[in-house]
Design a protein around this motif. Structure first.
Motif, PDB file in Angstrom:
ATOM      1  N   LEU A  54      -2.534   3.875 -14.211  1.00  0.00           N
ATOM      2  CA  LEU A  54      -1.697   4.699 -13.341  1.00  0.00           C
ATOM      3  C   LEU A  54      -2.550   5.443 -12.312  1.00  0.00           C
ATOM      4  O   LEU A  54      -2.218   5.480 -11.131  1.00  0.00           O
ATOM      5  N   ASP A  55      -3.656   6.013 -12.767  1.00  0.00           N
ATOM      6  CA  ASP A  55      -4.577   6.694 -11.850  1.00  0.00           C
ATOM      7  C   ASP A  55      -5.112   5.728 -10.796  1.00  0.00           C
ATOM      8  O   ASP A  55      -5.197   6.066  -9.614  1.00  0.00           O
ATOM      9  N   ALA A  56      -5.455   4.518 -11.217  1.00  0.00           N
ATOM     10  CA  ALA A  56      -5.969   3.514 -10.276  1.00  0.00           C
ATOM     11  C   ALA A  56      -4.896   3.142  -9.260  1.00  0.00           C
ATOM     12  O   ALA A  56      -5.173   3.003  -8.071  1.00  0.00           O
ATOM     13  N   PHE A  57      -3.649   2.987  -9.725  1.00  0.00           N
ATOM     14  CA  PHE A  57      -2.541   2.651  -8.833  1.00  0.00           C
ATOM     15  C   PHE A  57      -2.357   3.726  -7.769  1.00  0.00           C
ATOM     16  O   PHE A  57      -2.293   3.435  -6.577  1.00  0.00           O
ATOM     17  N   PHE A  58      -2.269   4.998  -8.188  1.00  0.00           N
ATOM     18  CA  PHE A  58      -2.066   6.070  -7.220  1.00  0.00           C
ATOM     19  C   PHE A  58      -3.288   6.255  -6.325  1.00  0.00           C
ATOM     20  O   PHE A  58      -3.159   6.599  -5.150  1.00  0.00           O
ATOM     21  N   GLY A  59      -4.471   6.018  -6.850  1.00  0.00           N
ATOM     22  CA  GLY A  59      -5.674   6.085  -6.023  1.00  0.00           C
ATOM     23  C   GLY A  59      -5.642   5.044  -4.911  1.00  0.00           C
ATOM     24  O   GLY A  59      -5.991   5.320  -3.764  1.00  0.00           O
ATOM     25  N   LYS A  60      -5.192   3.845  -5.257  1.00  0.00           N
ATOM     26  CA  LYS A  60      -5.071   2.781  -4.258  1.00  0.00           C
ATOM     27  C   LYS A  60      -4.020   3.146  -3.213  1.00  0.00           C
ATOM     28  O   LYS A  60      -4.218   2.938  -2.012  1.00  0.00           O
ATOM     29  N   CYS A  61      -2.890   3.697  -3.664  1.00  0.00           N
ATOM     30  CA  CYS A  61      -1.839   4.130  -2.731  1.00  0.00           C
ATOM     31  C   CYS A  61      -2.365   5.218  -1.796  1.00  0.00           C
ATOM     32  O   CYS A  61      -2.141   5.165  -0.586  1.00  0.00           O
ATOM     33  N   ASP A  62      -3.053   6.199  -2.363  1.00  0.00           N
ATOM     34  CA  ASP A  62      -3.598   7.293  -1.546  1.00  0.00           C
ATOM     35  C   ASP A  62      -4.584   6.769  -0.512  1.00  0.00           C
ATOM     36  O   ASP A  62      -4.653   7.275   0.601  1.00  0.00           O
ATOM     37  N   GLY A  63      -5.342   5.731  -0.875  1.00  0.00           N
ATOM     38  CA  GLY A  63      -6.310   5.154   0.055  1.00  0.00           C
ATOM     39  C   GLY A  63      -5.661   4.488   1.254  1.00  0.00           C
ATOM     40  O   GLY A  63      -6.263   4.387   2.315  1.00  0.00           O
ATOM     41  N   ARG A  64      -4.415   4.016   1.094  1.00  0.00           N
ATOM     42  CA  ARG A  64      -3.703   3.361   2.200  1.00  0.00           C
ATOM     43  C   ARG A  64      -3.025   4.360   3.125  1.00  0.00           C
ATOM     44  O   ARG A  64      -2.749   4.056   4.271  1.00  0.00           O
ATOM     45  N   GLU A  65      -2.696   5.528   2.597  1.00  0.00           N
ATOM     46  CA  GLU A  65      -1.922   6.505   3.356  1.00  0.00           C
ATOM     47  C   GLU A  65      -2.779   7.260   4.366  1.00  0.00           C
ATOM     48  O   GLU A  65      -3.953   7.502   4.142  1.00  0.00           O
ATOM     49  N   ARG A  66      -2.149   7.635   5.447  1.00  0.00           N
ATOM     50  CA  ARG A  66      -2.809   8.447   6.476  1.00  0.00           C
ATOM     51  C   ARG A  66      -1.983   9.721   6.657  1.00  0.00           C
ATOM     52  O   ARG A  66      -0.759   9.694   6.545  1.00  0.00           O
TER      53      ARG A  66
END
Length: 90
Positions: A54-66
Motif C-alpha cells: 500500500l505504501d509503495a502504491f501511494f508512493g508511486k501515485c505521489d510521484g506522478r502528481e504535480r
C-alpha cells in the motif's frame, strides 16, 4: 530453450529501434526483449497484500502528481461555481 520470433517492422521503424539500441549499447534483439518486458511490467495488475504494498502504491501515485491537492473548502467553491453556471438566468 530459446525460441526465435520473427517481427515484421517497417524500414524506418526498424532503424529507429536499432539506433536506440545502439545508443544503449544493446543489440536490437536485446532492446526489443527489454521493451516487451517493460511493457508487460507496466500492464500487470498487482495486488495490494500488505502495508508495504500500500505504501509503495501511494508512493508511486505521489510521484506522478504535480502540485497539491486542494482542501475541502476549495473543492466546495468549485462545486458551487459549477452548479451556479448551470442555472437559468431567470
Amino acid at each position: 530453450m530459446a525460441t526465435r520470433v520473427q517481427v515484421v517492422l517497417g524500414q524506418e521503424e526498424r532503424e529507429r529501434f536499432r539506433r536506440q539500441a545502439e545508443i544503449e549499447g544493446k543489440s536490437l534483439s536485446c532492446w526489443l526483449r527489454e521493451a516487451g518486458r517493460e511493457r508487460l511490467d507496466t500492464r500487470r495488475v498487482r495486488r495490494i497484500a500488505s502495508v508495504a504494498d500500500l505504501d509503495a502504491f501511494f508512493g508511486k501515485c505521489d510521484g506522478r502528481e504535480r502540485g497539491r491537492e486542494p482542501d475541502w473548502e476549495e473543492h466546495r467553491t468549485v462545486i458551487e461555481r459549477s452548479r451556479r453556471s448551470g442555472e437559468s438566468p431567470t
